[in-house]
Design a protein around this motif. Structure first.
Motif, PDB file in Angstrom:
ATOM      1  N   TYR A 175       0.949  -0.931   0.101  1.00 22.61           N
ATOM      2  CA  TYR A 175      -0.274  -0.236   0.457  1.00 22.61           C
ATOM      3  C   TYR A 175       0.808   1.784  -0.203  1.00 22.61           C
ATOM      4  O   TYR A 175       1.348   1.467   0.950  1.00 22.61           O
ATOM      5  CB  TYR A 175      -0.678  -0.096   1.599  1.00 22.61           C
ATOM      6  CG  TYR A 175      -2.105   1.610   0.811  1.00 22.61           C
ATOM      7  CD1 TYR A 175      -2.935   1.088   0.571  1.00 22.61           C
ATOM      8  CD2 TYR A 175      -1.562   1.985   2.012  1.00 22.61           C
ATOM      9  CE1 TYR A 175      -4.161   1.830   0.506  1.00 22.61           C
ATOM     10  CE2 TYR A 175      -2.364   3.289   2.285  1.00 22.61           C
ATOM     11  CZ  TYR A 175      -4.132   3.095   1.189  1.00 22.61           C
ATOM     12  OH  TYR A 175      -4.588   3.882   1.459  1.00 22.61           O
ATOM     13  N   LEU A 228       0.221  -3.844  -6.111  1.00 22.30           N
ATOM     14  CA  LEU A 228       0.335  -1.977  -5.152  1.00 22.30           C
ATOM     15  C   LEU A 228      -1.010  -2.327  -5.136  1.00 22.30           C
ATOM     16  O   LEU A 228      -2.077  -2.318  -6.251  1.00 22.30           O
ATOM     17  CB  LEU A 228       1.380  -1.618  -6.579  1.00 22.30           C
ATOM     18  CG  LEU A 228       2.569  -1.575  -6.313  1.00 22.30           C
ATOM     19  CD1 LEU A 228       3.382  -0.609  -7.217  1.00 22.30           C
ATOM     20  CD2 LEU A 228       3.290  -1.666  -4.885  1.00 22.30           C
ATOM     21  N   ARG A 229      -1.076  -1.204  -3.728  1.00 26.92           N
ATOM     22  CA  ARG A 229      -2.082  -0.667  -3.677  1.00 26.92           C
ATOM     23  C   ARG A 229      -1.562   0.755  -3.470  1.00 26.92           C
ATOM     24  O   ARG A 229      -1.626   0.901  -2.887  1.00 26.92           O
ATOM     25  CB  ARG A 229      -3.454  -1.355  -3.349  1.00 26.92           C
ATOM     26  CG  ARG A 229      -4.036  -2.852  -3.392  1.00 26.92           C
ATOM     27  CD  ARG A 229      -4.897  -2.190  -3.908  1.00 26.92           C
ATOM     28  NE  ARG A 229      -6.366  -3.137  -3.989  1.00 26.92           N
ATOM     29  CZ  ARG A 229      -6.399  -3.699  -5.415  1.00 26.92           C
ATOM     30  NH1 ARG A 229      -5.660  -3.262  -6.280  1.00 26.92           N
ATOM     31  NH2 ARG A 229      -7.254  -5.085  -5.196  1.00 26.92           N
ATOM     32  N   PHE A 230      -3.002   1.676  -4.253  1.00 30.93           N
ATOM     33  CA  PHE A 230      -2.499   3.034  -4.168  1.00 30.93           C
ATOM     34  C   PHE A 230      -3.748   4.078  -3.138  1.00 30.93           C
ATOM     35  O   PHE A 230      -4.528   3.604  -2.821  1.00 30.93           O
ATOM     36  CB  PHE A 230      -2.448   4.324  -5.590  1.00 30.93           C
ATOM     37  CG  PHE A 230      -1.883   3.506  -6.102  1.00 30.93           C
ATOM     38  CD1 PHE A 230      -0.514   2.678  -5.908  1.00 30.93           C
ATOM     39  CD2 PHE A 230      -2.524   2.990  -7.635  1.00 30.93           C
ATOM     40  CE1 PHE A 230       0.414   2.190  -7.054  1.00 30.93           C
ATOM     41  CE2 PHE A 230      -1.452   1.669  -8.616  1.00 30.93           C
ATOM     42  CZ  PHE A 230      -0.806   2.373  -8.388  1.00 30.93           C
ATOM     43  N   GLY A 231      -2.435   4.715  -1.735  1.00 30.47           N
ATOM     44  CA  GLY A 231      -3.601   5.253  -1.115  1.00 30.47           C
ATOM     45  C   GLY A 231      -4.252   6.910  -2.337  1.00 30.47           C
ATOM     46  O   GLY A 231      -4.025   7.033  -3.275  1.00 30.47           O
ATOM     47  N   SER A 256      -8.844   0.428   3.410  1.00 34.28           N
ATOM     48  CA  SER A 256      -8.655   1.337   2.230  1.00 34.28           C
ATOM     49  C   SER A 256      -7.655   0.286   1.251  1.00 34.28           C
ATOM     50  O   SER A 256      -8.340   1.005   0.157  1.00 34.28           O
ATOM     51  CB  SER A 256      -6.586   1.872   2.289  1.00 34.28           C
ATOM     52  OG  SER A 256      -7.103   2.979   1.454  1.00 34.28           O
ATOM     53  N   VAL A 257      -7.428  -0.795   1.341  1.00 36.96           N
ATOM     54  CA  VAL A 257      -6.890  -2.357   0.076  1.00 36.96           C
ATOM     55  C   VAL A 257      -7.830  -2.671  -0.324  1.00 36.96           C
ATOM     56  O   VAL A 257      -8.215  -2.569  -1.290  1.00 36.96           O
ATOM     57  CB  VAL A 257      -5.860  -3.060   1.355  1.00 36.96           C
ATOM     58  CG1 VAL A 257      -5.975  -3.927   0.067  1.00 36.96           C
ATOM     59  CG2 VAL A 257      -4.586  -2.340   1.496  1.00 36.96           C
ATOM     60  N   GLU A 258      -8.971  -2.379   0.725  1.00 41.20           N
ATOM     61  CA  GLU A 258     -10.664  -3.300  -0.029  1.00 41.20           C
ATOM     62  C   GLU A 258     -10.986  -1.981  -0.474  1.00 41.20           C
ATOM     63  O   GLU A 258     -12.060  -2.309  -0.713  1.00 41.20           O
ATOM     64  CB  GLU A 258     -11.741  -3.514   1.476  1.00 41.20           C
ATOM     65  CG  GLU A 258     -11.109  -4.720   2.289  1.00 41.20           C
ATOM     66  CD  GLU A 258     -11.497  -5.324   3.780  1.00 41.20           C
ATOM     67  OE1 GLU A 258     -12.892  -4.880   3.596  1.00 41.20           O
ATOM     68  OE2 GLU A 258     -11.792  -6.471   4.023  1.00 41.20           O
ATOM     69  N   GLY A 259     -10.719  -0.946  -0.710  1.00 42.25           N
ATOM     70  CA  GLY A 259     -11.144   0.073  -1.382  1.00 42.25           C
ATOM     71  C   GLY A 259     -12.230   0.381  -0.927  1.00 42.25           C
ATOM     72  O   GLY A 259     -13.470   1.319  -1.704  1.00 42.25           O
ATOM     73  N   ARG A 260     -12.427   0.681   0.268  1.00 43.09           N
ATOM     74  CA  ARG A 260     -13.104   2.178   1.399  1.00 43.09           C
ATOM     75  C   ARG A 260     -13.316   3.080   2.340  1.00 43.09           C
ATOM     76  O   ARG A 260     -11.733   3.030   1.832  1.00 43.09           O
ATOM     77  CB  ARG A 260     -14.032   0.418   2.361  1.00 43.09           C
ATOM     78  CG  ARG A 260     -14.648  -0.479   1.607  1.00 43.09           C
ATOM     79  CD  ARG A 260     -15.432  -1.346   2.696  1.00 43.09           C
ATOM     80  NE  ARG A 260     -14.840  -2.133   3.665  1.00 43.09           N
ATOM     81  CZ  ARG A 260     -15.091  -3.070   4.149  1.00 43.09           C
ATOM     82  NH1 ARG A 260     -16.001  -2.791   4.365  1.00 43.09           N
ATOM     83  NH2 ARG A 260     -14.599  -3.442   4.898  1.00 43.09           N
ATOM     84  N   ARG A 261     -13.771   3.734   2.783  1.00 44.43           N
ATOM     85  CA  ARG A 261     -13.487   4.924   3.112  1.00 44.43           C
ATOM     86  C   ARG A 261     -12.433   3.867   4.704  1.00 44.43           C
ATOM     87  O   ARG A 261     -12.195   3.183   5.044  1.00 44.43           O
ATOM     88  CB  ARG A 261     -14.350   5.595   3.960  1.00 44.43           C
ATOM     89  CG  ARG A 261     -15.357   6.583   3.357  1.00 44.43           C
ATOM     90  CD  ARG A 261     -16.615   7.090   3.902  1.00 44.43           C
ATOM     91  NE  ARG A 261     -15.894   7.542   5.045  1.00 44.43           N
ATOM     92  CZ  ARG A 261     -16.215   9.013   4.574  1.00 44.43           C
ATOM     93  NH1 ARG A 261     -16.882   9.440   3.185  1.00 44.43           N
ATOM     94  NH2 ARG A 261     -16.400   9.387   5.875  1.00 44.43           N
ATOM     95  N   ALA A 262     -11.458   4.821   4.681  1.00 46.94           N
ATOM     96  CA  ALA A 262      -9.643   4.307   5.170  1.00 46.94           C
ATOM     97  C   ALA A 262     -10.558   4.367   6.854  1.00 46.94           C
ATOM     98  O   ALA A 262      -9.433   5.551   7.217  1.00 46.94           O
ATOM     99  CB  ALA A 262      -8.805   4.863   5.036  1.00 46.94           C
ATOM    100  N   GLN A 263     -11.586   3.941   7.668  1.00 50.84           N
ATOM    101  CA  GLN A 263     -12.173   4.124   9.208  1.00 50.84           C
ATOM    102  C   GLN A 263     -11.683   3.365   9.796  1.00 50.84           C
ATOM    103  O   GLN A 263     -11.495   2.607  10.133  1.00 50.84           O
ATOM    104  CB  GLN A 263     -13.698   4.571   9.071  1.00 50.84           C
ATOM    105  CG  GLN A 263     -13.905   5.916   8.544  1.00 50.84           C
ATOM    106  CD  GLN A 263     -15.216   6.472   8.976  1.00 50.84           C
ATOM    107  OE1 GLN A 263     -15.980   5.917   8.458  1.00 50.84           O
ATOM    108  NE2 GLN A 263     -15.180   7.591   9.606  1.00 50.84           N
ATOM    109  N   TRP A 320     -11.273  -8.863   3.728  1.00 46.64           N
ATOM    110  CA  TRP A 320     -11.505  -9.678   4.330  1.00 46.64           C
ATOM    111  C   TRP A 320     -11.766 -10.857   4.793  1.00 46.64           C
ATOM    112  O   TRP A 320     -12.191 -11.525   5.113  1.00 46.64           O
ATOM    113  CB  TRP A 320     -11.653 -10.641   2.591  1.00 46.64           C
ATOM    114  CG  TRP A 320     -11.069  -9.515   1.233  1.00 46.64           C
ATOM    115  CD1 TRP A 320     -12.921  -8.588   0.813  1.00 46.64           C
ATOM    116  CD2 TRP A 320     -10.925  -8.987   1.170  1.00 46.64           C
ATOM    117  NE1 TRP A 320     -12.104  -7.748  -0.389  1.00 46.64           N
ATOM    118  CE2 TRP A 320     -10.664  -8.150   0.234  1.00 46.64           C
ATOM    119  CE3 TRP A 320      -9.302  -9.222   0.910  1.00 46.64           C
ATOM    120  CZ2 TRP A 320     -10.007  -7.560  -1.011  1.00 46.64           C
ATOM    121  CZ3 TRP A 320      -8.595  -8.989  -0.159  1.00 46.64           C
ATOM    122  CH2 TRP A 320      -9.304  -8.045  -1.083  1.00 46.64           C
TER     123      TRP A 320
END
Lengths: 549, 163
Positions: free
Chosen positions: A239, A279-282, A297-304, A318
């Motif tokens: 990430y 790679l996953r982008f912030g 965030s890696v799952e594509g959601r809001r990074a809460q 997951w």
């Protein structure tokens, strides 16, 4: 590919490099490029051809040498001669003198042995020395030998044992034992398992991880593959901040090379082990560096962030067991496997082994990327390595650990760099940033700056962090415009405590650190602002001044 | 094909490359912003539909991360770094100078849409603080004079040759 293939590549590459008497390493990292590093690289390539020395001199594009204040920096081997502020115009003279005549051109050399003397380069072992775009370069200096050793001679438990023995602790800030963490994920029953490498260096003023990825991407990848073998993970993500285009490019290239050489994918090095890497982008969120937020965030959601337990080691990506590790931690792994945990313990302190990378910036003579053994003091970093404060100004404070770290005064400069000592004086290791302030900085304004940062970056989930920081900001605004009252100082302290105690994640729990440390060490400046309406650095009350004019 | 069609086709390729995975939302948004320059509401609804996600989810993600832009940026973009090292070394004065010189505010664009000014939280160029990024070119050890001159040159249509 197997171990003997790796050995063969290393031998071939070494033989190829031995044919050259000289090697010119041109630093082409984010620090040197804006000052024209690519033009300098091109000029060297042209000059060695024109002067007919291309058969004895290899010109290479490398990552960061560490001395970011003297870019573009050029390192000539053998002998590690470091040329500073090289321009395309003086390249020919350097090649003529150093390579053709064999006499280093002293007037362009960087004369500062102090900068490197107290450093110990383990993680940055290859930075500035190898071409990060060539996997052969990495293999020629022993790269992927550790992976081959693991896969051919060690059990996963054996790998974890070796890492535990080394005493390596997470370099992302919290300092949790790496071996213990690997053991937890390895013992988790659920499958598949994942690895996430954290390169979301969101702290302002910090660039250590970026530089590592730019200079030696394969070290991170090798560390990840070894970890995947130890915990039996088949999929990993790095990430990375999208603000780091050069590091992204370096990693993408390195991953593609590793895949083509069967170091990633199915049947790695001819064994049963398989591991795939993406790679996953912030996208610009400081809180995404927190370990549960990064998963979101890696799952594509809001990074809460979410509450722990369950810990990511049991329920991460997951809902599956996930190992989250900072990239600097991972880059240590191949070294430990090759040389053994006992060897690694020889660096640093007994309870805090190894080294730590820091970006050293602010008002200091030698800013740059440094790597020091644990246990070195802040004073040694600021004065011996950093060369002290420029332009005859006085030292005021040093910020350790980014926006959630502490502002430390002269009186605690003898504090050692290790997780516990830093905590005692009110700072944290963080991901490795040291910013030096001189007398021109106002400590109230500095605390206010960090508060603004944390307000921006708070995800808004927990009320103490969201509303508490807003309350703190109101008070700072009052103080900085001359409306402050004496009991504001007590309110600041109290609210800070609430925020620390009642926030869910690391961001809220550490956000008040700059406030508390400035109150602890520089309280008189707050009082001056409130009572005398005076800012000794001349930063606050600006609006009033404008009104007077 | 219109420009719009070409862009949509590019976006479709990105969606396909990511197997329409919901978890690749951030990657897809990154690419979409690269293709379109910014993410307007219709585009978000379109992406949400393609990934079978509620539009509110996509909107929530876009507004959470500061990198994503929902407003059309200016033709040229100047971004000042607000990292600690840059702050300590006086990037604030540079920002104020740009605002005054080109008559725009942080987060906004000039009236003719030629230039927009934004802030970023640390580009990691701390050793050469203060840093300002002008159309992907990093200006290190920046002063307000240098930055304003470089912006003027770029606005005048000259290619930036100083790097």
């Amino acid at each position: 590919m197997n171990l003997s293939d790796i050995q063969r590549i290393a031998e071939e590459e070494n033989e190829f490099q031995r044919a050259y008497k000289y090697r010119i390493n041109v630093c082409c990292s984010s620090g040197c490029i804006p000052f024209g590093a690519f033009k300098v690289l091109k000029a060297f390539e042209d000059a060695v051809k024109e002067l007919g020395v291309e058969n004895i001199c290899k010109v290479a594009r490398t990552g960061c040498v560490g001395t970011c204040s003297i870019g573009p920096a050029v390192l000539v081997d053998p002998g590690e001669y470091l040329y500073q502020c090289v321009t395309p115009e003086n390249v020919r003279e350097i090649v003529q003198g150093h390579i053709v005549s064999g006499v280093p051109v002293t007037k362009y050399l960087y004369n500062n042995s102090g900068y490197f003397r107290k450093q110990r380069r383990l993680v940055l072992r290859n930075a500035g020395k190898i071409d990060p775009t060539r996997v052969q370069d990495y293999i020629s200096v022993g790269g992927y030998f550790a992976l081959a050793k693991c896969l051919s001679t060690m059990t996963p438990q054996g790998v974890i044992q070796e890492i535990t023995n080394s005493g390596l602790r997470g370099r992302g800030g919290a300092g949790f034992s790496v071996g213990q963490k690997w053991g937890l994920v390895a013992r988790a029953h659920n499958t598949p398992k994942y690895i996430v490498a954290n390169l979301d260096e969101g702290d302002p003023g910090i660039f250590a991880n970026r530089t590592l990825a730019e200079a030696d991407p394969h070290a991170i990848i090798e560390g990840m593959i070894i970890a995947s073998y130890a915990i039996d993970a088949q999929k990993g993500y790095i990430y990375i901040r999208s603000e780091y285009p050069l590091a992204i490019e370096a990693l993408q290239k390195a991953i593609a090379q590793a895949k083509s050489m069967n170091l990633l994918g199915d049947n790695i090095l001819g064994t049963q082990h398989k591991f795939d890497l993406e790679l996953r982008f912030g996208a610009g969120a400081f809180v995404a560096g927190e370990e549960t937020a990064i998963l979101m965030s890696v799952e594509g959601r809001r990074a809460q962030p979410r509450p722990r337990p369950p810990y990511p080691a049991n329920q991460g990506l997951w809902g599956k067991p996930t190992l989250i590790q900072n990239v600097e931690t991972l880059a240590n792994v191949p070294l430990i496997i090759l040389n053994g945990g006992t060897w690694f313990k020889g660096f640093g302190l007994p309870n805090c082994t190894g080294t730590k990378c820091f970006s050293l910036t602010g008002n200091i003579n030698n800013p740059g990327l440094i790597e020091v053994p644990m246990g070195i003091t802040l004073r040694e970093i600021v004065y011996d390595i950093g060369g002290g404060i420029p332009s005859g100004k006085k030292f005021k404070a040093v910020l350790v650990g980014g926006p959630s770290g502490g502002c430390l005064p002269e009186s605690v400069l003898d504090a050692q760099i290790d997780y516990d000592s830093l905590k005692r004086v009110g700072a944290i290791m963080g991901s490795g940033g040291i910013v030096v302030l001189n007398e021109d900085s106002c400590m109230v304004d500095t605390a206010r700056y960090f508060t603004d940062f944390c307000i921006e970056e708070s995800c808004g989930k927990c009320t103490p962090c969201r509303a508490g920081l807003a309350r703190v900001k109101d008070i700072f605004d009052k103080i900085a415009t001359g409306e402050g009252e004496l009991n504001d100082v007590d309110i600041l302290e109290k609210v800070s405590e609430y925020i620390i105690n009642a926030s869910l994640c690391g961001l809220g729990q550490t956000a008040p650190n700059p406030i508390l440390t400035t109150l602890r060490y520089f309280r008189e400046e707050y009082i001056e602002h409130i009572v005398d309406k005076k800012c000794r650095a001349g930063i606050c009350f600006k609006k009033e001044h404008k009104g007077d004019e | 094909m219109t420009t719009e069609d070409i862009r949509r086709a590019q976006l479709e390729r990105v969606l396909k490359k990511n197997n329409y995975q919901k978890s690749a939302l951030l990657e897809i948004l990154h690419s979409a912003q690269e293709i379109y320059g910014y993410l307007d509401q219709n585009l978000l609804v379109d992406i949400a539909g393609s990934l079978n996600l509620p539009p509110s989810h996509v909107y929530g993600v876009v507004t959470f991360y500061s990198y994503f832009k929902m407003r059309k940026p200016g033709q040229h973009i100047v971004t000042a770094c607000l990292g600690t090292a840059c702050y300590v070394k006086g990037v604030k004065q540079i920002i104020e100078a740009i605002e005054e010189e080109f008559n725009l505010k942080v987060g906004g664009s000039t009236a003719d849409g030629k230039l927009s000014l934004s802030l970023t939280r640390c580009i990691g160029a701390c050793a050469m603080a203060p840093a300002v990024v002008l159309d992907d070119q990093v200006i290190g050890k920046a002063t307000k004079e240098i930055v304003i001159e470089r912006i003027r040159n770029v606005l005048a249509g000259e290619r930036d040759e100083s790097v």
